[in-house]
Write an enzyme that holds these catalytic residues in place. Structure first.
Site, PDB file in Angstrom:
ATOM      1  N   ARG A  21       0.823  -1.213   0.000  1.00  0.00           N
ATOM      2  CA  ARG A  21       0.000   0.000   0.000  1.00  0.00           C
ATOM      3  C   ARG A  21       0.855   1.259   0.000  1.00  0.00           C
ATOM      4  NH1 ARG A  21      -3.141  -0.176   4.983  1.00  0.00           N
ATOM      5  NH2 ARG A  21      -1.405  -1.454   5.645  1.00  0.00           N
ATOM      6  N   ASN A  39      -6.164  -2.763   2.404  1.00  0.00           N
ATOM      7  CA  ASN A  39      -6.165  -4.210   2.563  1.00  0.00           C
ATOM      8  C   ASN A  39      -7.597  -4.714   2.624  1.00  0.00           C
ATOM      9  OD1 ASN A  39      -3.374  -4.413   2.675  1.00  0.00           O
ATOM     10  ND2 ASN A  39      -3.298  -4.383   4.901  1.00  0.00           N
TER      11      ASN A  39
END
Length: 91
Positions: A21, A39
């Site tokens: 990320r 996520n």
């Protein structure tokens, strides 16, 4: 830069716990793409990308590989309704 399109990507494989990320955020900001990366409970990472078509295409190419510790198995991308997120966030 005006928003030309938005796409949603779901990246699966070894993509959580490998700086996926944060690396996606860094690459998106370099390209001028807005959106987010987060996520999912099943271990995948979901990415919203909004911006110029060429910048989104470049970020999509990057998502196929991800950061050095990631092991991308599949990447599913779909066009979604235009939105105008501010910046690029992770969650």
């Amino acid at each position: 830069m005006s928003i030309e399109l938005c796409r949603r990507a779901v990246v699966s494989g070894k993509v959580q716990g490998v700086w996926f990320r944060a690396s996606t955020q860094r690459r998106a900001l370099q390209l001028g793409v807005t959106g987010w990366a987060r996520n999912l409970p099943n271990g995948d990472v979901e990415v919203l990308m909004c911006g110029a078509e060429d910048a989104i295409a470049e970020l999509e190419q990057w998502l196929h590989k991800g950061p050095p510790l990631a092991r991308v198995r599949t990447l599913e991308v779909e066009e979604v309704a235009l939105s105008d997120p501010q910046g690029f966030t992770t969650g």
